[in-house]
Write an enzyme that holds these catalytic residues in place. Structure first.
Site, PDB file in Angstrom:
ATOM      1  N   GLU A  36      -7.261  36.205  12.990  1.00 24.02           N
ATOM      2  CA  GLU A  36      -8.455  37.049  12.881  1.00 24.02           C
ATOM      3  C   GLU A  36      -8.690  37.643  14.266  1.00 24.02           C
ATOM      4  O   GLU A  36      -9.147  36.949  15.171  1.00 24.02           O
ATOM      5  CB  GLU A  36      -9.671  36.204  12.463  1.00 24.02           C
ATOM      6  N   CYS A  46     -16.543  41.080  16.560  1.00 21.66           N
ATOM      7  CA  CYS A  46     -15.284  41.713  16.178  1.00 21.66           C
ATOM      8  C   CYS A  46     -15.537  42.870  15.219  1.00 21.66           C
ATOM      9  O   CYS A  46     -14.803  43.841  15.196  1.00 21.66           O
ATOM     10  CB  CYS A  46     -14.369  40.690  15.537  1.00 21.66           C
ATOM     11  N   LYS A  60      -9.648  23.368  18.006  1.00 19.87           N
ATOM     12  CA  LYS A  60      -9.783  23.680  19.424  1.00 19.87           C
ATOM     13  C   LYS A  60     -10.790  24.807  19.535  1.00 19.87           C
ATOM     14  O   LYS A  60     -10.487  25.977  19.351  1.00 19.87           O
ATOM     15  CB  LYS A  60      -8.462  24.116  20.064  1.00 19.87           C
ATOM     16  N   GLU A 120     -11.171  47.830  22.390  1.00 24.34           N
ATOM     17  CA  GLU A 120     -12.329  47.006  22.047  1.00 24.34           C
ATOM     18  C   GLU A 120     -13.080  46.656  23.334  1.00 24.34           C
ATOM     19  O   GLU A 120     -12.513  46.024  24.230  1.00 24.34           O
ATOM     20  CB  GLU A 120     -11.847  45.719  21.360  1.00 24.34           C
TER      21      GLU A 120
HETATM   22  P1  NAD Z   1      -9.367  34.772  23.284  1.00 22.04           P
HETATM   23  O1  NAD Z   1      -8.182  35.302  22.549  1.00 22.04           O
HETATM   24  O2  NAD Z   1      -9.403  34.885  24.753  1.00 22.04           O
HETATM   25  O3  NAD Z   1      -9.554  33.219  22.959  1.00 22.04           O
HETATM   26  C1  NAD Z   1      -9.658  32.743  21.635  1.00 22.04           C
HETATM   27  C2  NAD Z   1      -9.247  31.281  21.599  1.00 22.04           C
HETATM   28  O4  NAD Z   1      -7.854  31.185  21.887  1.00 22.04           O
HETATM   29  C3  NAD Z   1      -9.969  30.407  22.631  1.00 22.04           C
HETATM   30  O5  NAD Z   1     -10.283  29.166  22.037  1.00 22.04           O
HETATM   31  C4  NAD Z   1      -8.915  30.251  23.712  1.00 22.04           C
HETATM   32  O6  NAD Z   1      -9.083  29.077  24.481  1.00 22.04           O
HETATM   33  C5  NAD Z   1      -7.641  30.191  22.872  1.00 22.04           C
HETATM   34  N1  NAD Z   1      -6.395  30.470  23.590  1.00 22.04           N
HETATM   35  C6  NAD Z   1      -6.230  31.141  24.749  1.00 22.04           C
HETATM   36  N2  NAD Z   1      -4.925  31.138  25.101  1.00 22.04           N
HETATM   37  C7  NAD Z   1      -4.246  30.472  24.149  1.00 22.04           C
HETATM   38  C8  NAD Z   1      -2.876  30.147  23.946  1.00 22.04           C
HETATM   39  N3  NAD Z   1      -1.930  30.508  24.813  1.00 22.04           N
HETATM   40  N4  NAD Z   1      -2.529  29.446  22.834  1.00 22.04           N
HETATM   41  C9  NAD Z   1      -3.468  29.078  21.934  1.00 22.04           C
HETATM   42  N5  NAD Z   1      -4.792  29.343  22.078  1.00 22.04           N
HETATM   43  C10 NAD Z   1      -5.175  30.044  23.173  1.00 22.04           C
HETATM   44  O7  NAD Z   1     -10.657  35.487  22.617  1.00 22.04           O
HETATM   45  P2  NAD Z   1     -12.195  35.310  22.973  1.00 22.04           P
HETATM   46  O8  NAD Z   1     -12.492  36.017  24.252  1.00 22.04           O
HETATM   47  O9  NAD Z   1     -12.598  33.897  22.834  1.00 22.04           O
HETATM   48  O10 NAD Z   1     -12.873  36.111  21.754  1.00 22.04           O
HETATM   49  C11 NAD Z   1     -12.993  37.489  21.724  1.00 22.04           C
HETATM   50  C12 NAD Z   1     -11.952  38.113  20.822  1.00 22.04           C
HETATM   51  O11 NAD Z   1     -11.967  37.507  19.548  1.00 22.04           O
HETATM   52  C13 NAD Z   1     -12.226  39.587  20.581  1.00 22.04           C
HETATM   53  O12 NAD Z   1     -11.030  40.318  20.626  1.00 22.04           O
HETATM   54  C14 NAD Z   1     -12.787  39.603  19.172  1.00 22.04           C
HETATM   55  O13 NAD Z   1     -12.658  40.805  18.484  1.00 22.04           O
HETATM   56  C15 NAD Z   1     -12.024  38.503  18.524  1.00 22.04           C
HETATM   57  N6  NAD Z   1     -12.735  38.015  17.344  1.00 22.04           N
HETATM   58  C16 NAD Z   1     -12.236  38.272  16.090  1.00 22.04           C
HETATM   59  C17 NAD Z   1     -12.939  37.866  14.955  1.00 22.04           C
HETATM   60  C18 NAD Z   1     -12.441  38.127  13.546  1.00 22.04           C
HETATM   61  O14 NAD Z   1     -12.967  37.521  12.623  1.00 22.04           O
HETATM   62  N7  NAD Z   1     -11.480  38.988  13.350  1.00 22.04           N
HETATM   63  C19 NAD Z   1     -14.146  37.199  15.111  1.00 22.04           C
HETATM   64  C20 NAD Z   1     -14.622  36.967  16.403  1.00 22.04           C
HETATM   65  C21 NAD Z   1     -13.905  37.370  17.514  1.00 22.04           C
END
Ligand code: NAD
Length: 481
Positions: free
Chosen positions: A253, A287, A178, A387
């Site tokens: 992550e 991130c 997804k 963040e």
């Molecule tokens: P997000 O948590 O809003 O979304 C991430 C994913 O989760 C999306 O595909 C979203 O559709 C899905 N999602 C949302 N609600 C859900 C639910 N209830 N159940 C299952 N899946 C669900 O994050 P974002 O805005 O896409 O990305 C930014 C965040 O990601 C930042 O906090 C960043 O630090 C983090 N990030 C971490 C890493 C790492 O390797 N540690 C890498 C990149 C980004």
């Protein structure tokens, strides 16, 4: 390639990739994909619903029936085919990433390359991993965990998809991916590429939809054994809670607020540009962004001068231009989030050295922000603890090495950290005291066999190399009487 010139026609995507074919969506909800450089609609995407997700899970479950028993060699062959298939579309993948979320090409290019390389890196790691050990009448084997749900963030979607897929396939798992709904175009290019790898039917399934619909179904469905998630802390927490009902194996992550410690023997002409590069990685939407720069109080004036000088090279503009260091934010929402943090920093008493609120001159139409450096930041301020996910750097002064380490570790996060200094012994000593999953010395660098993941709220588990493959394995012991 010019992002603004790329798409006169609005593209439409109405299918998902299930059981080896592109099939029409059962979902009816349609979202617009907006180009961050000017806010124009470039695509309309039909989102998947629960039924699409369940079809994909069923296909993966069927595929796992045979792929779960595949040999190391069979998996290695598939990883090589995936690498070849993705390699053929590197420039299309990069162009899609630049256009769809405004990733600067100087970052998008290497990110796509490392996603593509993840397949070969996993093949190498698998080659070197013993999957079985025996002694006496006991045999221990590492078995694939089953069907894996892979949920990704938008900010480097191609890399996350390739990396998670590579590790899962190396372990013998079938997957349902997804991707972030903000990455629909880049995901489509990638899936078309991977389709050419001729994988066993149902091994790879990709359903684009909302997290609350497709993601939630993956997390609650008893036929999914494992979730590997990249995204924010609140969603990671929810996945852990909801996944407990079906005893999901979970890798998270999550976010970061990574410190860069500039030691007092650092050469500023190299150290400051390196620190800013880490802070403004992917326009700050990374991130691992080194968003807190810890500098010795005694060198503060020299550091400020060096930052002002170095910032001239961190130009904002068209992400397709290789000279540009900072592109637009991914969305209006992200633009506003960054603005609100800049305001918060000012209200809490930090001082702006470079940048500030509003759009840069001449870039009024897209989601561009001014790369901003704050000085006089205290580590307990909101801008130093939360963040921001934008090009905002907090400079925090320290008096002693011990204080620098204490400030660096005084964060709920622990994903990434950096140490910059001339005396390598000292830099290593400092690095060894940082509570972060990865610490780099004297600049951003990578090793695809080294683990990636966080301490504390930055997550659970690791990706890359054998560590990433282990996350998709269960251990079984067979004992003979
Ligand atoms: P997000 O948590 O809003 O979304 C991430 C994913 O989760 C999306 O595909 C979203 O559709 C899905 N999602 C949302 N609600 C859900 C639910 N209830 N159940 C299952 N899946 C669900 O994050 P974002 O805005 O896409 O990305 C930014 C965040 O990601 C930042 O906090 C960043 O630090 C983090 N990030 C971490 C890493 C790492 O390797 N540690 C890498 C990149 C980004």
């Amino acid at each position: 390639m010019n992002a603004a010139a790329q798409s006169d026609a609005i593209r439409t995507i109405t299918t998902h990739y299930i059981d080896g074919a592109f099939v029409e969506s059962h979902g009816r909800e349609v979202i617009d994909i907006l180009r961050p450089t000017d806010g124009q609609v470039i695509a309309r995407v039909t989102l998947a619903n629960e039924e699409d997700t369940r079809c994909a899970i069923a296909a993966a479950r069927r595929a796992f029936g045979s792929f779960g028993r595949s040999s190391k060699e069979e998996r290695q062959t598939i990883l090589r085919r995936l690498h070849a298939a993705a390699s053929a579309r590197i420039s299309d993948l990069t162009a899609a990433m630049v256009e769809e979320y405004g990733g600067v090409v100087r970052f998008a290019g290497p990110i796509v390359q490392s996603g593509v390389d993840a397949f070969l890196a996993a093949e190498k790691a698998l080659q070197e991993m013993p999957l079985s050990r025996s002694w006496g009448k006991t045999t221990v084997t590492l078995e694939p965990v089953g069907v894996a749900g892979l949920i990704t963030a938008w900010n480097a979607n191609v890399l996350f998809v390739c990396l998670k897929l590579a590790s899962a396939v190396a372990a013998g798992c079938a997957v349902v991916i997804k991707p972030s709904e903000l990455s629909s175009l880049q995901t489509r290019v990638l899936v078309e590429a991977l389709h050419e790898a001729g994988l066993p039917q149902g091994l790879l399934n990709v359903v684009t939809g909302l997290g609350t619909v497709v993601g939630a179904e993956l997390v609650r469905n008893p036929d999914v054994d494992k979730i590997s998630f990249t995204g924010s802390v609140p969603i990671g927490e929810k996945i852990m809670r909801d996944g407990a009902d079906t005893m999901k194996r979970i890798t998270l992550e999550l976010g970061g607020k990574s410190p860069t410690i500039l030691l007092d023997d650092a050469a500023l002409d190299q150290g400051i540009p390196a620190a800013i590069t880490m802070a403004f990685l992917n326009s700050g939407q990374a991130c691992a962004a080194g968003s807190r720069l810890l500098v010795p109080e005694s060198r503060l004036d020299a550091v400020k001068r060096a930052i002002r000088d170095a910032m001239r090279a961190f130009t904002v503009g068209d992400p397709a231009d290789p000279k540009i260091a900072v592109g637009p934010m991914v969305s209006q929402k992200q633009y506003e989030r960054v603005q609100s943090y800049i305001r918060k920093g000012i209200e809490e008493g930090a001082e702006i050295l470079v940048g500030g609120e509003g759009r840069p001159q001449g870039l009024e139409s897209g989601y561009f922000v001014k790369p901003t450096v704050f000085i006089k930041v205290k580590n307990n301020m909101t801008i130093a603890q939360e963040e921001i996910f934008g090009p905002v750097l907090c400079v925090i002064a320290y008096d002693s090495e011990d204080e620098a380490i204490r400030i660096a570790n005084d964060s709920k996060y622990g994903l990434h950290a950096a140490v910059i200094g001339t005396d390598l012994h000292r830099a290593r000593r400092v690095a060894s005291q940082l509570r972060a999953g990865r610490v780099v010395i004297n600049g951003m660098t990578d090793d695809p066999q080294a683990p990636w993941g966080g301490f504390k709220y930055s997550g659970i588990g690791r990706e890359y190399g054998r560590y990433g493959i282990e996350a998709f394995l269960e251990t079984r012991a067979i004992l003979e009487a």
